[in-house]
Write a protein that holds these residues in place. Sequence first.
Motif, PDB file in Angstrom:
ATOM      1  N   ARG A  83      28.918  18.755 -24.459  1.00  0.00           N
ATOM      2  CA  ARG A  83      28.052  19.757 -23.849  1.00  0.00           C
ATOM      3  C   ARG A  83      26.668  19.618 -24.445  1.00  0.00           C
ATOM      4  O   ARG A  83      26.481  19.749 -25.663  1.00  0.00           O
ATOM      5  CB  ARG A  83      28.623  21.154 -24.137  1.00  0.00           C
ATOM      6  N   CYS A 132      33.455  25.250 -27.066  1.00  0.00           N
ATOM      7  CA  CYS A 132      32.286  25.828 -26.411  1.00  0.00           C
ATOM      8  C   CYS A 132      32.488  27.337 -26.256  1.00  0.00           C
ATOM      9  O   CYS A 132      33.585  27.798 -25.945  1.00  0.00           O
ATOM     10  CB  CYS A 132      32.085  25.180 -25.041  1.00  0.00           C
ATOM     11  N   SER A 133      31.406  28.077 -26.457  1.00  0.00           N
ATOM     12  CA  SER A 133      31.439  29.532 -26.300  1.00  0.00           C
ATOM     13  C   SER A 133      31.918  29.915 -24.903  1.00  0.00           C
ATOM     14  O   SER A 133      32.491  30.978 -24.710  1.00  0.00           O
ATOM     15  CB  SER A 133      30.045  30.110 -26.510  1.00  0.00           C
ATOM     16  N   TYR A 266      23.575  33.658 -25.160  1.00  0.00           N
ATOM     17  CA  TYR A 266      24.791  33.774 -25.986  1.00  0.00           C
ATOM     18  C   TYR A 266      24.932  35.154 -26.621  1.00  0.00           C
ATOM     19  O   TYR A 266      25.125  35.274 -27.828  1.00  0.00           O
ATOM     20  CB  TYR A 266      24.841  32.668 -27.039  1.00  0.00           C
TER      21      TYR A 266
HETATM   22 MO   LIG Z   1      28.808  25.493 -25.537  1.00  0.00          MO
END
Ligand SMILES: [Mo]
Length: 401
Positions: A83, A132-133, A266
């Motif tokens: 990513r 990944c978030s 985020y």
């Molecule tokens: Mo991410």
Amino acid sequence: MKPHSPDLARRGLLAGSATALASVGLARVAQAQTAAAPAKPLPGYVAWKNPDHLIMHTGNTLETKRSAFGTSVITPAERLYVRNNLPAPDVAIVANRDAWAVAIEGVRQPRTLSVAELKTLGIETVAAVLQCSGNGRGYFAGKPSGTKWQVGAAGCVIWSGVPLRNVVAALGGLADGARFITGTGGEQLPAGLDPKDVIVERSVPIKALDDALLAWEMNGEPVPHAHGGPLRLIVPGYSGVNNIKYVKRLAFTAAETDAKIQRTGYRMSPPGTKGDPSFPAVWEMDVKSWINGPAPEAGPVKAGWVQIHGVAMGGTRALRRIDVSVDGGQTWKEARFVGPDLGRFAWRQFVLPVKLEPGQYVLASRAQDTQFNWQVEATPENAGGFLNSGWRVHALPITVV
Ligand SMILES: [Mo]
Ligand SMILES: Nc1nc2c(c(=O)[nH]1)N[C@H]1C(S)=C(S)[C@@H](COP(=O)(O)O)O[C@H]1N2
């Protein structure tokens, strides 16, 4: 075990209507993947990866297929997701890895250190989940914008490098008032834009100093350029974005960076809102698990003994238990952790052998950490689609023939 009656399945699934939708979506995704051969060629910077194991969302967002991991504890580099928020820096930065320099600020004796110098300050190795978030975003019913990751924006990898606290000690200790660790990525910023809007710069709480590394090795090799080589900030237990690739500056700061990716990006803000610093930052990961196989994308499942397997992770905590269901969460059986325990930041593999008759089943798993926190049934949706760990939407419908 008897097949999961479609009626029960429907009732179980309709307990949350989002789930029914997600399951239909899942089946469709699985079909598409089975039909889609041969795989598209990968972009040049990741051409060394195996396209058969990856789902290419875009050239900068590549996901590991559900069936391509979960039967070993370490995820090989050629299967690991990628990513990039910005185009990766020129590959020339790994031509002389030891010469890469990182500016250390917010210590008593600020200095720029090369990788060669960092290597003289200590070595530590940690196995950690890189996730990944937005992993699992594709399962949120409200379709938050962003890559529709399923389970595969995650891997468990081994990092080697110098403990950050050694670096701090070598430079005289923290400056007064340091409350955050702020890392900056070494990408070239696109011209004509406000750098604050595009720079990959993230802050995490200073308590992460206990576990953080500046890593130059991944899975026993120099960190691949695509994964942040020559040098990457690793914050074990914190979601992907906090692990800054090609880190060029590391600052111990009194405040969080005001880069957009931290200030408004985020954030755990409710659907329909814009992120801002009053909402929690996406930092530590939650207890989570999923089943990797048998996965529909790998073909029909044969009746008889089936080894239901997957991975479970505790974020910053170790695990104590993992349960598996074949009826969409109506009944559960405790499964067994297998394989090496590589510490609280790694994931554990698990397996439950079950004898299945032909029919429809919905496989689900739920993990519990050592603080007795269970993986949640459903993560409340947030605007960015972050940190989805709900077991219900991660369930896997299978057909046994
Ligand atoms: Mo991410
Ligand atoms: N410098 C830099 N670091 C970064 C990013 C980035 O775009 N640039 N992306 C972040 C995000 S959102 C994730 S999920 C992970 C992805 O790591 P990987 O590509 O090695 O899998 O890196 C993080 N660190």
